[in-house]
Design an enzyme around this catalytic site. Structure first.
Site, PDB file in Angstrom:
ATOM      1  N   PRO A  13     -46.558  77.407 -57.345  1.00 32.11           N
ATOM      2  CG  PRO A  13     -44.094  77.237 -57.215  1.00 32.11           C
ATOM      3  CD  PRO A  13     -45.189  76.229 -57.722  1.00 32.11           C
ATOM      4  CD  GLU A  14     -50.005  82.145 -60.946  1.00 33.75           C
ATOM      5  OE1 GLU A  14     -50.398  83.167 -61.942  1.00 33.75           O
ATOM      6  OE2 GLU A  14     -51.048  81.460 -60.537  1.00 33.75           O
TER       7      GLU A  14
END
Length: 270
Positions: free
Chosen positions: A2-3
């Site tokens: 996840p960014e």
DNA sequence: CCCTGAACCTGACCGC
DNA sequence: TGCGGTCAGGTTCAGG
């Protein structure tokens, strides 16, 4: 995994299910994450979730008595499930609510974190020194240009540094630099003001687009309700080594910078 | 302060 | 089918 867009997508997904809901139970099957889950997290039980916020890649679940800080690391995901549904491997934590829903943290590599603080969460050690939010006005060319002076690190590593700006991970760093026409190898301190203007705009554009698309699903990212994201369809360079550049046709290259893979077009990016 | 590289951990995939 | 090597969306920390 996840960014920032994936974390924001997750935040939006879980919020309607848990806002103003009371935590009835905490199920910790595996406390060994990046740091051990503190016993004090149990103080969350009986508390109502007052807000579901995000700072960088951290999710903040605020109650009257304290705040849970949650980071998804490389492989984490949060899903809303029925409280009594069967868990699978790597489902380390369930936060169960009075509405019989639970948010379930799955994190195979366990680089994520789940902490509890009774103080102002923005003053927490891990949050305090973070750079500005990329979609805020505080993140602008003046700021980034000033921060970069005298820095010899590559521009790519520079924008991935959470103390400069939060939320720009490996995918979106590559994509933003491509759209800006900047070589990832260039020293941050040697990039002109003008080019920082472009870069800031592109970072904002790429992140905003990715949020709209529900994030990027490379292999296993899922939104809170289990759906994948769709931004991967718009990737220009990430994961496209040896493919043709969609703009100029030359071959996309892959190099390693700061122990991370970088994808770029040697013709479009200078 | 700045920079680099090790560390944390599991699973998927590839070549033999 | 099995085995070893490589790679993966993040971030802190130690050492120079």
């Amino acid at each position: 995994m996840p960014e920032l867009p994936e974390v924001e997508t997750t935040r939006k997904g879980i919020k309607p299910y848990i806002q103003d809901q009371r935590v009835t139970k905490l199920i910790i099957r595996q406390p060994k994450l990046r740091w051990p889950i503190p016993l004090s997290l149990h103080d969350m039980q009986g508390q109502k979730i007052r807000s579901v916020k995000r700072r960088g890649k951290y999710l903040l679940l605020e109650t009257d008595q304290g705040t849970a800080l949650l980071h998804l690391g490389m492989s984490g995901s949060l899903r809303v499930v029925d409280a009594d549904s069967a868990h699978e491997k790597h489902d380390h934590v369930d936060i169960v609510f009075a509405n019989n829903k639970a948010i379930r943290l799955r994190d195979p590599r366990r680089f994520g974190a789940l902490l509890w603080t009774v103080d102002d969460p923005l003053q927490h050690k891990l949050i305090r020194s973070l750079g500005p939010e990329p979609l805020s006005d505080a993140f602008n060319a003046d700021y980034l240009f000033k921060q970069s002076r005298g820095r010899t690190v590559s521009i790519k590593q520079f924008i991935m540094n959470g103390h400069m700006v939060v939320g720009v991970g490996n995918i979106y760093a590559c994509e933003s630099l491509f759209k800006s026409g900047i070589s990832p190898k260039r020293s941050a301190g040697k990039v002109s003001k003008k080019r920082y203007e472009t870069l800031v705009l592109m970072i904002k554009e790429v992140l905003a687009d990715a949020i709209e698309q529900g994030g990027t699903t490379l292999k296993d990212f899922v939104q809170a309700e289990g759906k994948p994201g769709y931004f991967q369809q718009q990737l220009n360079v990430y994961g496209r080594m040896d493919d043709d550049c969609l703009v100029c046709g030359s071959t996309i290259k892959k190099i390693t910078q700061g122990q991370r893979s970088t994808f770029y077009c040697g013709t479009c990016q200078r």
